[in-house]
Structures are given as C-alpha cells and as structure tokens.
Motif scaffolding. Structure first.
Motif, PDB file in Angstrom:
ATOM      1  N   LEU A   9       0.842  -1.202   0.000  1.00 25.62           N
ATOM      2  CA  LEU A   9       0.000   0.000   0.000  1.00 25.62           C
ATOM      3  C   LEU A   9       0.871   1.244   0.000  1.00 25.62           C
ATOM      4  CD1 LEU A   9      -2.514  -0.996   2.869  1.00 25.62           C
ATOM      5  CD2 LEU A   9      -2.695  -1.484   0.411  1.00 25.62           C
ATOM      6  N   SER A  10       0.606   2.141  -0.937  1.00 29.12           N
ATOM      7  CA  SER A  10       1.313   3.417  -0.919  1.00 29.12           C
ATOM      8  C   SER A  10       0.463   4.464  -0.215  1.00 29.12           C
ATOM      9  CB  SER A  10       1.629   3.899  -2.341  1.00 29.12           C
ATOM     10  OG  SER A  10       2.247   5.184  -2.261  1.00 29.12           O
ATOM     11  N   GLY A  11       1.053   5.144   0.755  1.00 27.06           N
ATOM     12  CA  GLY A  11       0.348   6.212   1.464  1.00 27.06           C
ATOM     13  C   GLY A  11       0.253   7.492   0.658  1.00 27.06           C
ATOM     14  N   SER A  12       0.947   7.554  -0.472  1.00 26.57           N
ATOM     15  CA  SER A  12       0.916   8.762  -1.306  1.00 26.57           C
ATOM     16  C   SER A  12       0.050   8.520  -2.535  1.00 26.57           C
ATOM     17  CB  SER A  12       2.329   9.126  -1.752  1.00 26.57           C
ATOM     18  OG  SER A  12       2.278  10.201  -2.676  1.00 26.57           O
ATOM     19  N   LEU A  13      -0.722   9.521  -2.904  1.00 27.43           N
ATOM     20  CA  LEU A  13      -1.593   9.387  -4.080  1.00 27.43           C
ATOM     21  C   LEU A  13      -1.007  10.036  -5.326  1.00 27.43           C
ATOM     22  CD1 LEU A  13      -5.078  10.085  -2.419  1.00 27.43           C
ATOM     23  CD2 LEU A  13      -3.831   7.931  -2.638  1.00 27.43           C
ATOM     24  N   ARG A  14       0.096  10.773  -5.183  1.00 23.38           N
ATOM     25  CA  ARG A  14       0.564  11.486  -6.371  1.00 23.38           C
ATOM     26  C   ARG A  14       1.313  10.538  -7.324  1.00 23.38           C
ATOM     27  NH1 ARG A  14       5.775  14.012  -6.351  1.00 23.38           N
ATOM     28  NH2 ARG A  14       7.010  13.202  -4.629  1.00 23.38           N
ATOM     29  N   ALA A  15       1.227  10.860  -8.590  1.00 26.82           N
ATOM     30  CA  ALA A  15       1.764   9.964  -9.612  1.00 26.82           C
ATOM     31  C   ALA A  15       3.283   9.779  -9.485  1.00 26.82           C
ATOM     32  CB  ALA A  15       1.410  10.500 -10.996  1.00 26.82           C
ATOM     33  N   GLN A  16       3.993  10.850  -9.127  1.00 32.50           N
ATOM     34  CA  GLN A  16       5.457  10.786  -9.089  1.00 32.50           C
ATOM     35  C   GLN A  16       5.988  10.464  -7.690  1.00 32.50           C
ATOM     36  OE1 GLN A  16       7.231  10.981 -11.959  1.00 32.50           O
ATOM     37  NE2 GLN A  16       5.209  11.052 -12.906  1.00 32.50           N
ATOM     38  N   SER A  17       5.185   9.814  -6.883  1.00 24.20           N
ATOM     39  CA  SER A  17       5.546   9.549  -5.484  1.00 24.20           C
ATOM     40  C   SER A  17       6.800   8.686  -5.333  1.00 24.20           C
ATOM     41  CB  SER A  17       4.372   8.827  -4.818  1.00 24.20           C
ATOM     42  OG  SER A  17       4.803   8.124  -3.674  1.00 24.20           O
ATOM     43  N   HIS A  18       7.703   9.112  -4.438  1.00 23.38           N
ATOM     44  CA  HIS A  18       8.857   8.273  -4.121  1.00 23.38           C
ATOM     45  C   HIS A  18       8.449   7.067  -3.274  1.00 23.38           C
ATOM     46  CE1 HIS A  18      11.111  12.047  -5.114  1.00 23.38           C
ATOM     47  NE2 HIS A  18      11.836  11.141  -5.754  1.00 23.38           N
ATOM     48  N   ASN A  19       7.378   7.205  -2.506  1.00 27.84           N
ATOM     49  CA  ASN A  19       6.926   6.054  -1.715  1.00 27.84           C
ATOM     50  C   ASN A  19       6.397   4.943  -2.619  1.00 27.84           C
ATOM     51  OD1 ASN A  19       7.143   6.429   1.350  1.00 27.84           O
ATOM     52  ND2 ASN A  19       6.581   8.463   0.570  1.00 27.84           N
ATOM     53  N   THR A  20       5.637   5.321  -3.642  1.00 28.29           N
ATOM     54  CA  THR A  20       5.190   4.315  -4.603  1.00 28.29           C
ATOM     55  C   THR A  20       6.402   3.721  -5.323  1.00 28.29           C
ATOM     56  OG1 THR A  20       3.119   5.539  -4.869  1.00 28.29           O
ATOM     57  CG2 THR A  20       3.635   3.892  -6.544  1.00 28.29           C
ATOM     58  N   ALA A  21       7.369   4.560  -5.644  1.00 34.89           N
ATOM     59  CA  ALA A  21       8.588   4.065  -6.317  1.00 34.89           C
ATOM     60  C   ALA A  21       9.334   3.066  -5.437  1.00 34.89           C
ATOM     61  CB  ALA A  21       9.496   5.250  -6.670  1.00 34.89           C
ATOM     62  N   LEU A  22       9.281   3.303  -4.121  1.00 35.42           N
ATOM     63  CA  LEU A  22       9.933   2.383  -3.174  1.00 35.42           C
ATOM     64  C   LEU A  22       9.274   1.002  -3.240  1.00 35.42           C
ATOM     65  CD1 LEU A  22      12.196   3.007  -1.095  1.00 35.42           C
ATOM     66  CD2 LEU A  22      10.409   3.391   0.610  1.00 35.42           C
ATOM     67  N   LEU A  23       7.964   0.980  -3.407  1.00 33.95           N
ATOM     68  CA  LEU A  23       7.252  -0.307  -3.512  1.00 33.95           C
ATOM     69  C   LEU A  23       7.609  -1.019  -4.813  1.00 33.95           C
ATOM     70  CD1 LEU A  23       3.737   0.763  -2.152  1.00 33.95           C
ATOM     71  CD2 LEU A  23       5.602  -0.376  -0.918  1.00 33.95           C
ATOM     72  N   HIS A  24       7.771  -0.232  -5.888  1.00 31.09           N
ATOM     73  CA  HIS A  24       8.195  -0.855  -7.151  1.00 31.09           C
ATOM     74  C   HIS A  24       9.614  -1.417  -7.012  1.00 31.09           C
ATOM     75  CE1 HIS A  24       4.781  -0.080  -9.820  1.00 31.09           C
ATOM     76  NE2 HIS A  24       4.607   1.045  -9.138  1.00 31.09           N
TER      77      HIS A  24
END
Lengths: 187, 187
Positions: A9-24
């Motif tokens: 789960l990413s806590g950030s909703l923005r497209a360029q999120s570093h948190n989402t990138a961390l999950l990838h």
C-alpha cells in the motif's frame, strides 16, 4: 510451496511519489516464493463513515477488504504529512480494521517511508506503528526503513539507485517473510 | 465589537454522532460575542493528493479553505479511530495546512472528544495535538475535554444532559476566547 502474496500500500496518491517508487523497487528485491501486488490508489475509497458501513458497504470498500483478506502480508510505504500519516493511509486502515472479520488482527506488516527532507518520515512511522498496534497487526520491528533525502536516491524515472536503501529494503522483506511463515502455519 | 466567528469541525461523519452533538451543545454555551458555525460534513473533501493541489484546487477544497481563513478560531470534536484521529479530520487539516497562505499557523484551536468507551478519545486527542503543533496552530492546553461513556451524557435526541460536561465545555470556550483576543489584536 505456493507463492505468498504481499499487498503493498502506498500512502501517497501522487503519480510521481517516491513512496510508490519504493514499492516498485521492493518488487525487484523480494526473496523467492513471494509476490508483491501494489495498490497506489487508496484515494478511491470514500472517507470512513460508520453510516456507510452497514451490511452492504460500498463496492470499492468490499473489493479493498477482499484484497486485504487475500494477502498473506502487507508492505506499507508512507510519506509524512503534518507529523503523521496521510489521511488516505489512515482511511484505508480504518476500513480494513472495521470489517466484521477483523482483517488486520495478526496480519504481518512491514513498514517503510520516504521523504525529501532529513527525517525520512520517522514521525509518520511512529504514528503508523501505534495505529497498527491498535488493530492487532504483527508489525516487523527492524529494520527501520526511513528514506530521507529521497530525491537523491532514485533516477529521473524513479528507479531506486541507492544500494544502501536497496539493502535495507531486502532486509525488511526478509524479516516480513519470516513473520509470514508462523502466521500461515497457524491458519 | 464585532462578533467573533468560531468554525467547529466534527471528526465524525455519522448522522447520530456524539461528537457533532457536542458541537451543537457548545453553541448553546458560548460566551457573549462569539458565534459557532458547525461543519459536520468533512467527508465531502477528496482525499489529499498533491497532484490535485496545484493552482486551481477542487472547488470544495477552495470553499473549505475560505471557511477556515474566515474563522477567528476553530473548535474540533474528535472520536478515536484505531488509537488516532479519523481520516476525515486528518484530511481536512492536511488540506487547510497546505493552502499557500498557511491557514493554520497561529490559528487558535480548542479540542474536545467523545467516545462510548472509558477513555473519551484521549489517544486521538494526543495525536491531534501533535498534528496541530506541526501546522503551527495555537491549541488551548486546558481543560482537556474527554467525554468518556458519552452515550450516558446525552438525551435520546442528542441534547447534552450532563452538567459536568457542560461546565467543561464552557471552560474550554472561555479559554478559546482568551486565545482569540491576542490573536486578533495582532492582525
């Protein structure tokens, strides 16, 4: 042995999120036998309202709860908003925790977080631990993955380029895998 | 002297909320010269997403920020969800704090909370204080208004019936009024 399924789960909703990138990045680093499915759109859930949570919750909520139920473990990456976790992440946890089946009790969870500043979401992670303790999740204690100055640790197209962060993420996923095994054995 | 305007935010979205009822009770107890406007529908705001927060934020967000800007002070009533504040309340604070004008810095805020259990939202209020400190609000320190066993303190139609809670609310509003005066004087 069947593959074990981690819902990230990413806590950030923005497209360029570093948190989402961390999950990838985590997806490329997982130990054998694990698979990571990423949910980076927690903003689709309505804000928690007990009046909506009767016998037939909203369809998006029912689908989200089913995804949580089907996961052997969770991996959460959180930014810090005002010394705490983002509303979108709190909201997702509240919807999961209020399912009649108590979906988060005993669920293995690993947490991480990234921020552009010098603290790497440490305060948000403390709040997240408190919330996850309240719902009875089994949270990985160490390592703490606090990716401070996160914009220096990714390439322009948001690929993790920092070997130290990659090592920490690998260690976190190993610890999560060790938490899953006693959990699934007890099922 | 013009009337001072307090915007009261309910952290609960359900129609029969005791926290919303607490704000309605406050309306009947305010000292002269103050008026309370209640916002019990924070669920209308989208979940915070930096990508939505450019030059033209969503209309509901712009309207909410204008309401915060126009208020001389805030009164917040919060339930406790999983040892923390509800997502709807965190979301509202995050949208207010990210306005370019820094809407919450120096804003006088009083907090209270109700819960049916024995703790009266104490843990949620600690988190709320931490979040409000991060945004630079001027939070009333005492009294702490923790309305535990709240269903015993209201009538069937949600009118406050407990004189002890009424005294505490009156004391809280007096303390908030004392915070507003130095603030407006400095404008």
């Amino acid at each position: 042995m069947n593959e074990l399924n981690i819902l990230a789960l990413s806590g950030s909703l923005r497209a360029q999120s570093h948190n989402t990138a961390l999950l990838h990045a985590a997806r490329t680093l997982i130990p054998g036998g694990l698979a990571i499915d990423i949910d980076d759109d927690l903003g689709r859930l309505p804000l928690y309202n007990q009046d909506l949570d009767g016998g037939t919750p909203p369809v998006v909520v029912a689908e989200f709860r089913a995804r949580i139920a089907a996961a052997d473990a969770l991996l959460i990456a959180t930014p810090e908003h005002n010394a705490s976790i983002p509303a979108a992440l709190k909201n997702a946890i509240d919807w999961a925790s209020t399912a009649p089946e108590g979906l988060l009790r005993g669920k293995p969870v690993a947490i991480a977080g990234a921020s552009p500043g010098p603290f790497g979401s440490v305060r948000a992670q403390l709040v997240l631990r408190q919330v996850l303790a309240a719902v009875g999740a089994e949270v990985v204690v160490k390592p703490e993955v606090t990716v401070f100055h996160c914009d220096t640790r990714f390439t322009g197209d948001r690929k993790l380029s920092d070997p130290c962060t990659a090592d920490l993420l690998r260690e976190l996923l190993d610890a999560l895998a060790r938490k899953i095994h006693p959990y699934t054995a007890a099922k």
